[in-house]
Design a protein around this motif. Structure first.
Motif, mmCIF file in Angstrom:
data_model
loop_
_atom_site.group_PDB
_atom_site.id
_atom_site.type_symbol
_atom_site.label_atom_id
_atom_site.label_comp_id
_atom_site.label_asym_id
_atom_site.label_seq_id
_atom_site.Cartn_x
_atom_site.Cartn_y
_atom_site.Cartn_z
ATOM 1 N N VAL A 134 0.805 -1.222 -0.037
ATOM 2 C CA VAL A 134 0.038 -0.030 0.062
ATOM 3 C C VAL A 134 0.958 1.185 -0.111
ATOM 4 N N VAL A 185 2.121 2.393 -3.404
ATOM 5 C CA VAL A 185 1.116 3.121 -4.061
ATOM 6 C C VAL A 185 0.984 4.354 -3.556
ATOM 7 N N GLN A 186 0.768 4.667 -2.472
ATOM 8 C CA GLN A 186 0.872 5.882 -1.681
ATOM 9 C C GLN A 186 1.817 6.856 -2.120
ATOM 10 N N ALA A 187 2.954 6.231 -2.145
ATOM 11 C CA ALA A 187 4.506 6.781 -2.634
ATOM 12 C C ALA A 187 4.397 7.551 -3.789
ATOM 13 N N SER A 188 3.699 6.826 -4.640
ATOM 14 C CA SER A 188 3.475 7.175 -6.049
ATOM 15 C C SER A 188 2.696 8.417 -6.123
ATOM 16 N N ALA A 189 2.491 9.370 -5.426
ATOM 17 C CA ALA A 189 1.342 10.434 -5.907
ATOM 18 C C ALA A 189 2.064 11.689 -6.569
ATOM 19 N N GLY A 190 1.669 11.481 -7.906
ATOM 20 C CA GLY A 190 2.295 12.612 -8.918
ATOM 21 C C GLY A 190 1.730 12.131 -10.029
ATOM 22 N N GLU A 220 6.198 7.808 -11.680
ATOM 23 C CA GLU A 220 5.029 7.311 -10.770
ATOM 24 C C GLU A 220 3.804 6.675 -11.498
ATOM 25 N N ALA A 238 2.685 3.080 -10.267
ATOM 26 C CA ALA A 238 1.386 2.725 -9.744
ATOM 27 C C ALA A 238 0.802 1.525 -10.633
ATOM 28 N N GLY A 293 9.930 3.049 -5.063
ATOM 29 C CA GLY A 293 8.914 3.804 -4.508
ATOM 30 C C GLY A 293 9.744 4.713 -3.408
ATOM 31 N N VAL A 294 10.576 4.020 -2.777
ATOM 32 C CA VAL A 294 11.214 4.540 -1.769
ATOM 33 C C VAL A 294 12.319 5.626 -2.385
ATOM 34 N N GLY A 340 12.542 7.057 -5.301
ATOM 35 C CA GLY A 340 12.001 7.894 -6.267
ATOM 36 C C GLY A 340 12.444 8.020 -7.543
#
Lengths: 227, 223
Positions: B3, B6-11, B16, B20, B191-192, B194
């Protein structure tokens, strides 16, 4: 801008609709976990029932083979010898009636030998001592004796390995269907992830996600109720 | 599934979006492979159980009907002995006229007895029917022709082959699931980290592993 050209990770829920994505993803994870756990339990039950069927099959076979061995090898063999001796004794006596003197005496002795043999061989075998097993021809009803021996242990006779086998087959079907119900839940997760990556289409993607989540949950309920 | 990834890929960057999409695809792949593995695993297990049950059935059939057949043959052989003995007695007594009356009478008794004894042997040696009071399973085992045991043996071999086939399918599904787990880890790393060269490496690797997983999972269906 972060160091090394990396994009900063925005705070959770900082974007419009971000809560919706988080709720969908979390709910999907919970539902998937529940469905998976339930399928695992049912699968384990199926395995147990299958093994039970194997044990029942072995138990039933061993009991049957032993009963057949006892009746045919121990009792019926002796019973046939008794029948043979008794029939010979009868025929010797019948022939003796038409004779006299030494010839008659000789046949009577032969008859008595056969009668003594029958008494010695018959012993305490129930197939011989119980008159209900006698047949009109002078033999013994081996089938009836086997039925009586089998009936002494009705639990063993009543064993039906197909019962646990059928239960296991049904449980296995439910387990597979249960895991299959996680497919729409996984689709919900996919839509949730896409909603996060494509904010312009967030609303329809979230709607589709929640719809699939509901479908997965409903499938799980129906499997429990119907399958 | 992850989860946080997925949250990390806000963009809105392609990085991203791909992240996602891959996370979602990994979730779907995991569910598909888990279903495939569960199905294959259960089919394998059932086939092994059936093979085991059929082995027991073969033992039961050969042992039980073997004992009954042996008894049947034995009593039929025994039943002809009095007649043979009578014939031999007559022949032997021809050399001694003083005994011929007695021996003839004995031989006649033995000949008459043989007919009756043979009938008794036939009756006692015959497999019991349903009118004997026996349960259906015992009647079926004792009346089963020996030829049918070879059919049971063939079915047992078929179940073993089935178990082998679904076992192979299950193994491939498990390996494909392992690849999905590796892909999920790589996506988490992506995700971490970036959007960076390292992140792109992790992302591309995750995609490649997912494709490999899909291929391996598909190959399981070909088994």
């Amino acid at each position: 801008m972060g160091q090394g050209g990396t994009e900063p990770i925005p705070a959770a829920g900082s974007e419009p609709g971000g809560h919706g994505v988080a709720v969908l993803l979390a709910a999907a994870a919970v539902v998937a976990a529940f469905l998976g756990a339930r399928a695992s339990l049912v699968s384990s039950a199926a395995s147990g029932d299958w093994q039970h069927a194997v044990r029942q099959e072995t138990k039933r076979a061993a009991a049957l083979v032993e009963d057949v061995r006892f009746v045919y090898s121990d009792e019926a063999s002796a019973a046939f010898l008794v029948a043979e001796s008794e029939i010979l004794a009868e025929e010797y006596r019948r022939q003796a009636e038409a004779l006299s003197g030494t010839a008659r005496a000789a046949l009577v002795i032969e008859a008595r030998v056969q009668e003594a043999l029958a008494a010695a061989v018959g012993g305490n075998f129930e197939i011989v001592t119980d008159p209900s097993y006698r047949t009109a021809e002078g033999g013994f009803d081996v089938g009836a004796r086997l039925a009586a021996v089998r009936a002494a242990y009705p639990d063993l006779v009543a064993i039906d390995p197909d019962e646990p086998m059928d239960a296991a087959d049904a449980a296995a079907r439910r387990a597979v269907l249960g895991v299959g119900a996680t497919l729409p839940v996984a689709a919900a997760f996919l839509f949730g992830a896409l909603a996060q990556g494509f904010p312009g289409r967030r609303r329809p993607l979230l709607s589709a996600g929640f719809a699939f989540l509901a479908l997965g949950a409903l499938a799980g309920v129906l499997i429990e109720a119907v399958a | 599934m992850d989860v946080e990834a997925v949250q990390a890929s806000a963009g809105r960057t392609p990085y991203e979006r791909v992240l996602a999409a891959l996370v979602g695809a990994a979730a779907l792949m995991a569910a598909l492979l888990a279903t495939l593995e569960m199905h294959a695993g259960k089919r394998e297990e059932r086939a092994l159980v059936m093979a085991s049950r059929l082995s027991t059935a073969i033992f039961e059939g050969t042992a039980a009907s073997g004992v009954a057949s042996t008894f049947q043959l034995s009593v039929l052989k025994q039943s002809i002995e009095p007649g043979l003995a009578g014939a031999a007695r007559l022949e032997a007594s021809l050399d001694d006229p003083e005994l011929i009356d007695v021996e003839f009478a004995i031989a006649m008794a033995q000949a008459a007895a043989q007919e009756r004894i043979f009938a008794v042997a036939q009756a006692m040696g015959a497999p019991p029917g349903s009118d004997s009071g026996l349960d259906a399973h015992t009647v079926e085992v004792l009346n089963r022709p020996l030829e049918t045991l070879s059919e049971v043996s063939e079915e047992q071999n078929r179940q073993v082959d089935l178990a082998e086939r679904f076992g192979e399918r299950s193994n491939r599904a498990v390996f494909a699931l392992s690849l999905v787990a590796i892909a999920a880890v790589l996506l988490g790393v992506a995700g971490v980290i970036g959007r960076s060269p390292a992140g792109r490496v992790a992302l591309v690797s995750a995609g490649a592993v997912l494709v490999l997983s899909a291929g391996w999972g598909a190959s399981a269906l070909a088994v």
